[in-house]
Design an enzyme around this catalytic site. Sequence first.
Site, PDB file in Angstrom:
ATOM      1  N   ARG A 137       0.876  -1.174   0.000  1.00 50.65           N
ATOM      2  CA  ARG A 137       0.000   0.000   0.000  1.00 50.65           C
ATOM      3  C   ARG A 137       0.909   1.219   0.000  1.00 50.65           C
ATOM      4  NH1 ARG A 137      -5.330   1.261   3.572  1.00 50.65           N
ATOM      5  NH2 ARG A 137      -6.082  -0.227   2.024  1.00 50.65           N
ATOM      6  N   HIS A 139      -7.530   0.751  -6.260  1.00 49.24           N
ATOM      7  CA  HIS A 139      -7.699  -0.148  -5.114  1.00 49.24           C
ATOM      8  C   HIS A 139      -8.355  -1.440  -5.627  1.00 49.24           C
ATOM      9  CE1 HIS A 139      -7.824  -1.464  -1.108  1.00 49.24           C
ATOM     10  NE2 HIS A 139      -8.706  -0.642  -0.570  1.00 49.24           N
ATOM     11  N   GLN A 148     -10.096  -4.148  -3.310  1.00 47.04           N
ATOM     12  CA  GLN A 148     -11.388  -3.696  -2.790  1.00 47.04           C
ATOM     13  C   GLN A 148     -12.505  -4.082  -3.754  1.00 47.04           C
ATOM     14  OE1 GLN A 148     -12.028  -2.008   0.241  1.00 47.04           O
ATOM     15  NE2 GLN A 148     -14.078  -2.614  -0.320  1.00 47.04           N
ATOM     16  N   ASP A 196     -17.513   6.831  -0.884  1.00 50.27           N
ATOM     17  CA  ASP A 196     -16.248   6.676  -0.162  1.00 50.27           C
ATOM     18  C   ASP A 196     -15.967   8.034   0.484  1.00 50.27           C
ATOM     19  OD1 ASP A 196     -13.790   5.769   0.781  1.00 50.27           O
ATOM     20  OD2 ASP A 196     -12.770   5.904  -1.147  1.00 50.27           O
ATOM     21  N   CYS A 213     -16.352   1.190   1.048  1.00 55.91           N
ATOM     22  CA  CYS A 213     -15.166   0.366   1.345  1.00 55.91           C
ATOM     23  C   CYS A 213     -14.734   0.496   2.801  1.00 55.91           C
ATOM     24  CB  CYS A 213     -14.025   0.752   0.409  1.00 55.91           C
ATOM     25  SG  CYS A 213     -13.423   2.430   0.644  1.00 55.91           S
ATOM     26  N   ARG A 235     -13.336  -8.909   2.047  1.00 59.37           N
ATOM     27  CA  ARG A 235     -11.923  -8.621   1.716  1.00 59.37           C
ATOM     28  C   ARG A 235     -11.058  -9.843   2.042  1.00 59.37           C
ATOM     29  NH1 ARG A 235      -9.923  -3.586   1.395  1.00 59.37           N
ATOM     30  NH2 ARG A 235      -8.212  -4.765   0.521  1.00 59.37           N
TER      31      ARG A 235
HETATM   32  N1   CP Z   1     -11.251  -0.570   2.678  1.00 52.56           N
HETATM   33  C1   CP Z   1      -9.966  -0.539   3.063  1.00 52.56           C
HETATM   34  O1   CP Z   1      -9.030  -0.705   2.247  1.00 52.56           O
HETATM   35  O2   CP Z   1      -9.783  -0.296   4.391  1.00 52.56           O
HETATM   36  P1   CP Z   1      -8.425  -0.093   5.175  1.00 52.56           P
HETATM   37  O3   CP Z   1      -7.884   1.267   4.784  1.00 52.56           O
HETATM   38  O4   CP Z   1      -8.787  -0.157   6.614  1.00 52.56           O
HETATM   39  O5   CP Z   1      -7.455  -1.168   4.761  1.00 52.56           O
HETATM   40  N1  NVA Z   2     -10.169   6.467  -0.873  1.00 50.96           N
HETATM   41  C1  NVA Z   2      -9.725   6.023   0.421  1.00 50.96           C
HETATM   42  C2  NVA Z   2      -9.894   4.549   0.541  1.00 50.96           C
HETATM   43  C3  NVA Z   2      -9.509   3.980   1.862  1.00 50.96           C
HETATM   44  C4  NVA Z   2      -9.646   2.492   1.905  1.00 50.96           C
HETATM   45  C5  NVA Z   2      -8.283   6.420   0.631  1.00 50.96           C
HETATM   46  O1  NVA Z   2      -7.483   6.293  -0.307  1.00 50.96           O
HETATM   47  O2  NVA Z   2      -7.949   6.886   1.702  1.00 50.96           O
END
Ligand code: CP
Ligand code: NVA
Length: 292
Positions: free
Chosen positions: A107, A134, A137, A222, A262, A290
């Site tokens: 990530r 993502h 997701q 989101d 998400c 997930r």
């Molecule tokens: N939805 C998701 O990716 O959540 P986290 O940021 O908690 O991993």
């Molecule tokens: N769009 C959000 C998703 C988190 C899972 C972010 O990137 O912070």
Amino acid sequence: MMTPQHFLALDDFAPERLRRLVDRGLEIKTALREDGPRKDSPLRGRLMAMIFEKASTRTRASFEAAMAHLGGSAMFLDPASTQLGRGESVADSARVLSRMADVIVIRTFSHSRLEEFAVHSRVPVINALTDLLHPCQLLADVMTWQEHRGPVAGKKAAFIGDGNNVCNSWMNAARLFGFHLAVATPSGYEPDADIAARCAAAVSLTNSPEEAVAGAEVVVTDTWASMGQEEESQQRRRDFAGYQVTRETMERAAAGAIFMHCLPAYRGQEVTEEVIDAEQGVVWDEAENRMH
Ligand code: CP
Ligand code: NVA
């Protein structure tokens, strides 16, 4: 040496393979519920390295839990305590870690940083979220939609809010899984233009949430300020007024429409408490999926 099969974007897998992954997730979920923990340990002796340069609850926990269920091990690397966090290059980090791990989950911020890592990795790299995409997701999201409403091809979903990484992956999913996605954002917050152009046959863009949700079987939103955009939060709250998913929004969607997010959710901003906690809110299945 053969190029490893990375998963940096949904496009890395053919539509048929994506559909099989979703079906497999549903099978694994059912088997866990009906038969309890599996005993065959198919990933015994395998190691997954995890590099997270942004916070995470679900992604980290789901990967680690799944690896435990499958009999493998997970090694979480926090940038604050690795040399990557002190400036060791992405390429060198990939060269080293991919000699130890069987798969690497990352990530990070820019998508190009992820791609550079993958180029120098000997083992498959999985995108656990970048500023652009993502994809994991969306495997869970399509699985959740299918779990609640059956096959998704030919159906309609609406994404309301920020044209962010999750929205970009929803557009890719619409193209690859064969459903229609209507995206409603304020102007200036549209999703990635290249991805939108590529997905044009499956996606429509509008500034009107009412127009987007009409006939939609799924309504998705989101956060308005993604990780890395914290300083813009105040401005974004002003710019996204009118884009909150409320009971009225859900009433304009198809009868029996479900709500997805998400997570993490900012209740009272992008969605009301009432919608996320209603029976049509399937966010807890979505989070659990997930893992599967
Ligand atoms: N939805 C998701 O990716 O959540 P986290 O940021 O908690 O991993
Ligand atoms: N769009 C959000 C998703 C988190 C899972 C972010 O990137 O912070």
